[in-house]
Design an enzyme around this catalytic site. Sequence first.
Site, PDB file in Angstrom:
ATOM      1  N   TYR A   1      45.154  40.620  40.323  1.00  0.00           N
ATOM      2  CA  TYR A   1      45.451  40.051  38.992  1.00  0.00           C
ATOM      3  C   TYR A   1      46.003  41.132  38.059  1.00  0.00           C
ATOM      4  O   TYR A   1      46.503  40.820  36.998  1.00  0.00           O
ATOM      5  CB  TYR A   1      44.204  39.413  38.360  1.00  0.00           C
ATOM      6  CG  TYR A   1      43.562  38.288  39.140  1.00  0.00           C
ATOM      7  CD1 TYR A   1      44.190  37.718  40.249  1.00  0.00           C
ATOM      8  CD2 TYR A   1      42.322  37.780  38.772  1.00  0.00           C
ATOM      9  CE1 TYR A   1      43.581  36.699  40.965  1.00  0.00           C
ATOM     10  CE2 TYR A   1      41.720  36.753  39.484  1.00  0.00           C
ATOM     11  CZ  TYR A   1      42.353  36.230  40.586  1.00  0.00           C
ATOM     12  OH  TYR A   1      41.745  35.222  41.292  1.00  0.00           O
TER      13      TYR A   1
ATOM     14  N   LYS B   1      38.010  41.576  43.593  1.00  0.00           N
ATOM     15  CA  LYS B   1      38.343  41.173  44.962  1.00  0.00           C
ATOM     16  C   LYS B   1      39.270  42.180  45.637  1.00  0.00           C
ATOM     17  O   LYS B   1      40.150  42.755  44.997  1.00  0.00           O
ATOM     18  CB  LYS B   1      39.016  39.793  44.963  1.00  0.00           C
ATOM     19  CG  LYS B   1      38.292  38.757  44.122  1.00  0.00           C
ATOM     20  CD  LYS B   1      38.865  37.359  44.293  1.00  0.00           C
ATOM     21  CE  LYS B   1      38.322  36.423  43.228  1.00  0.00           C
ATOM     22  NZ  LYS B   1      39.064  36.470  41.950  1.00  0.00           N
TER      23      LYS B   1
ATOM     24  N   ASP C   1      35.482  36.780  36.320  1.00  0.00           N
ATOM     25  CA  ASP C   1      36.156  36.848  37.619  1.00  0.00           C
ATOM     26  C   ASP C   1      37.516  37.523  37.479  1.00  0.00           C
ATOM     27  O   ASP C   1      38.387  37.031  36.768  1.00  0.00           O
ATOM     28  CB  ASP C   1      36.359  35.422  38.166  1.00  0.00           C
ATOM     29  CG  ASP C   1      36.952  35.431  39.558  1.00  0.00           C
ATOM     30  OD1 ASP C   1      36.196  35.680  40.514  1.00  0.00           O
ATOM     31  OD2 ASP C   1      38.182  35.232  39.689  1.00  0.00           O
TER      32      ASP C   1
ATOM     33  N   HIS D   1      39.446  38.779  49.184  1.00  0.00           N
ATOM     34  CA  HIS D   1      40.216  37.746  48.469  1.00  0.00           C
ATOM     35  C   HIS D   1      40.716  36.620  49.387  1.00  0.00           C
ATOM     36  O   HIS D   1      40.612  35.451  49.060  1.00  0.00           O
ATOM     37  CB  HIS D   1      41.388  38.418  47.741  1.00  0.00           C
ATOM     38  CG  HIS D   1      41.870  37.676  46.545  1.00  0.00           C
ATOM     39  ND1 HIS D   1      42.390  38.297  45.433  1.00  0.00           N
ATOM     40  CD2 HIS D   1      41.921  36.357  46.264  1.00  0.00           C
ATOM     41  CE1 HIS D   1      42.735  37.392  44.538  1.00  0.00           C
ATOM     42  NE2 HIS D   1      42.469  36.204  45.019  1.00  0.00           N
TER      43      HIS D   1
HETATM   44  N1  LIG Z   1      40.093  33.342  44.924  1.00  0.00           N
HETATM   45  C1  LIG Z   1      41.281  32.849  44.779  1.00  0.00           C
HETATM   46  O1  LIG Z   1      42.105  32.852  45.705  1.00  0.00           O
HETATM   47  C2  LIG Z   1      41.691  32.284  43.449  1.00  0.00           C
HETATM   48  C3  LIG Z   1      42.863  31.531  43.346  1.00  0.00           C
HETATM   49  C4  LIG Z   1      43.189  31.005  42.094  1.00  0.00           C
HETATM   50  C5  LIG Z   1      42.352  31.228  40.996  1.00  0.00           C
HETATM   51  N2  LIG Z   1      41.223  31.982  41.137  1.00  0.00           N
HETATM   52  C6  LIG Z   1      40.317  32.234  39.982  1.00  0.00           C
HETATM   53  O2  LIG Z   1      39.929  30.993  39.432  1.00  0.00           O
HETATM   54  C7  LIG Z   1      40.212  30.988  38.037  1.00  0.00           C
HETATM   55  C8  LIG Z   1      40.471  29.577  37.551  1.00  0.00           C
HETATM   56  O3  LIG Z   1      41.522  28.965  38.248  1.00  0.00           O
HETATM   57  P1  LIG Z   1      42.947  28.617  37.579  1.00  0.00           P
HETATM   58  O4  LIG Z   1      43.205  29.561  36.447  1.00  0.00           O
HETATM   59  O5  LIG Z   1      43.916  28.548  38.682  1.00  0.00           O
HETATM   60  O6  LIG Z   1      42.792  27.123  37.063  1.00  0.00           O
HETATM   61  P2  LIG Z   1      41.837  26.294  36.098  1.00  0.00           P
HETATM   62  O7  LIG Z   1      40.743  27.130  35.577  1.00  0.00           O
HETATM   63  O8  LIG Z   1      41.544  25.028  36.793  1.00  0.00           O
HETATM   64  O9  LIG Z   1      42.820  25.919  34.910  1.00  0.00           O
HETATM   65  C9  LIG Z   1      43.285  26.850  33.972  1.00  0.00           C
HETATM   66  C10 LIG Z   1      44.273  26.144  33.039  1.00  0.00           C
HETATM   67  O10 LIG Z   1      43.606  25.106  32.322  1.00  0.00           O
HETATM   68  C11 LIG Z   1      43.694  25.328  30.913  1.00  0.00           C
HETATM   69  N3  LIG Z   1      42.379  24.945  30.362  1.00  0.00           N
HETATM   70  C12 LIG Z   1      41.223  25.643  30.420  1.00  0.00           C
HETATM   71  N4  LIG Z   1      40.215  24.948  29.853  1.00  0.00           N
HETATM   72  C13 LIG Z   1      40.736  23.775  29.444  1.00  0.00           C
HETATM   73  C14 LIG Z   1      40.193  22.631  28.797  1.00  0.00           C
HETATM   74  N5  LIG Z   1      38.891  22.553  28.475  1.00  0.00           N
HETATM   75  N6  LIG Z   1      41.028  21.594  28.510  1.00  0.00           N
HETATM   76  C15 LIG Z   1      42.332  21.655  28.829  1.00  0.00           C
HETATM   77  N7  LIG Z   1      42.907  22.699  29.444  1.00  0.00           N
HETATM   78  C16 LIG Z   1      42.122  23.755  29.758  1.00  0.00           C
HETATM   79  C17 LIG Z   1      44.029  26.793  30.740  1.00  0.00           C
HETATM   80  O11 LIG Z   1      44.826  27.020  29.610  1.00  0.00           O
HETATM   81  P3  LIG Z   1      44.324  27.889  28.318  1.00  0.00           P
HETATM   82  O12 LIG Z   1      44.104  29.291  28.793  1.00  0.00           O
HETATM   83  O13 LIG Z   1      45.448  27.776  27.364  1.00  0.00           O
HETATM   84  O14 LIG Z   1      43.064  27.222  27.827  1.00  0.00           O
HETATM   85  C18 LIG Z   1      44.843  27.072  32.013  1.00  0.00           C
HETATM   86  O15 LIG Z   1      46.192  26.699  31.830  1.00  0.00           O
HETATM   87  C19 LIG Z   1      41.395  31.941  37.911  1.00  0.00           C
HETATM   88  O16 LIG Z   1      41.608  32.354  36.585  1.00  0.00           O
HETATM   89  C20 LIG Z   1      40.965  33.034  38.840  1.00  0.00           C
HETATM   90  O17 LIG Z   1      40.005  33.883  38.209  1.00  0.00           O
HETATM   91  C21 LIG Z   1      40.872  32.495  42.348  1.00  0.00           C
END
Ligand SMILES: NC(=O)c1ccc[n+]([C@@H]2O[C@H](COP(=O)([O-])OP(=O)(O)OC[C@H]3O[C@@H](n4cnc5c(N)ncnc54)[C@H](OP(=O)(O)O)[C@@H]3O)[C@@H](O)[C@H]2O)c1
Length: 276
Positions: free
Chosen positions: A51, A76, A46, A109
């Site tokens: 980004y 997106k 994704d 998006h």
């Molecule tokens: N469409 C939208 O509007 C939108 C908005 C926000 C996000 N997104 C997408 O969704 C993806 C995921 O969301 P997010 O990055 O906000 O949050 P998330 O995936 O809930 O959390 C990511 C965080 O958790 C840590 N992490 C990952 N796996 C872990 C585990 N097993 N144990 C402990 N910590 C862990 C990561 O650090 P490390 O990297 O150090 O492991 C990072 O700091 C984004 O990367 C993006 O692609 C889309």
Amino acid sequence: MSGIPAHTLNDGTTLPAIGLGTWPLDDAHAERAVLTALDLGYRLIDTATNYRNETGVGRAIARSGVPREEIVVTTKLPGRHHGYEETLASFEESRRRLGLEQVDLYLIHWPLPRVDKYVDSWRAMIKLREEGLVRSIGVSNFTVEHIERLGTETGVLPAVNQIEMHPYLPQEELRAFHAEKNIVTESWTPLGRGTGLLQDPVVVTIAEAHGVTPGQVVLRWHTQLGALPIPKSADAERQRQNLDIFGFTLGSAQMMAIADRVPQRTGGDPEVHEEF
Ligand SMILES: NC(=O)c1ccc[n+]([C@@H]2O[C@H](COP(=O)([O-])OP(=O)(O)OC[C@H]3O[C@@H](n4cnc5c(N)ncnc54)[C@H](OP(=O)(O)O)[C@@H]3O)[C@@H](O)[C@H]2O)c1
């Protein structure tokens, strides 16, 4: 492929049941993270124009040695490019940065209801799909009302709606609507980044009972609800854990306990959030 279950979309194509998020990685870090993830067996990546890492994602895909047809690349359309012609031009820029002939999944998006151009963008996305430049089209952060309007005005419903979802925001209503329309729910911030969810005693206790990590419990919760999580990790060991969630099953009491909490949004409200 590595035994990851699949979702069949309303356009007949499939998506792996879990993917890799890449925000907020820059090109170099995204390239490294995606290479590791593809090597571990991830097949859904994704990214987004906003980004600013599509180039890095594309480089990883080119270098990985994984057959292109096995990988689902999502990107997106940003808010500043809403509109019919603007969407076609923006897509072409994304495709160039990614270095791909075809993008597998292209999403709007955010809906930006005040700007009121998401239907025009949707028409352009339908054209991109008809031309074979995009395999599947979808949206992100759309409400029931926004999706119904797409259906009424164009006759085409999105294959996917990528929304904020985690145990603090389980999105029951929207998920029920998606199920009725055969739209896949993708969960962003699936691990509840910044909420302390992975330290929550309820989640930790359930993880201990299954001999898995809190992150695995939360991701399994998503998949058992039929949602498709896209956790971001730049760390190989956490990426591996996040993919390894199909070997245990949460009981119904555990499923309920995980989501039994005060609702909390970590990101924007789709009715008013503006991101260009
Ligand atoms: N469409 C939208 O509007 C939108 C908005 C926000 C996000 N997104 C997408 O969704 C993806 C995921 O969301 P997010 O990055 O906000 O949050 P998330 O995936 O809930 O959390 C990511 C965080 O958790 C840590 N992490 C990952 N796996 C872990 C585990 N097993 N144990 C402990 N910590 C862990 C990561 O650090 P490390 O990297 O150090 O492991 C990072 O700091 C984004 O990367 C993006 O692609 C889309």
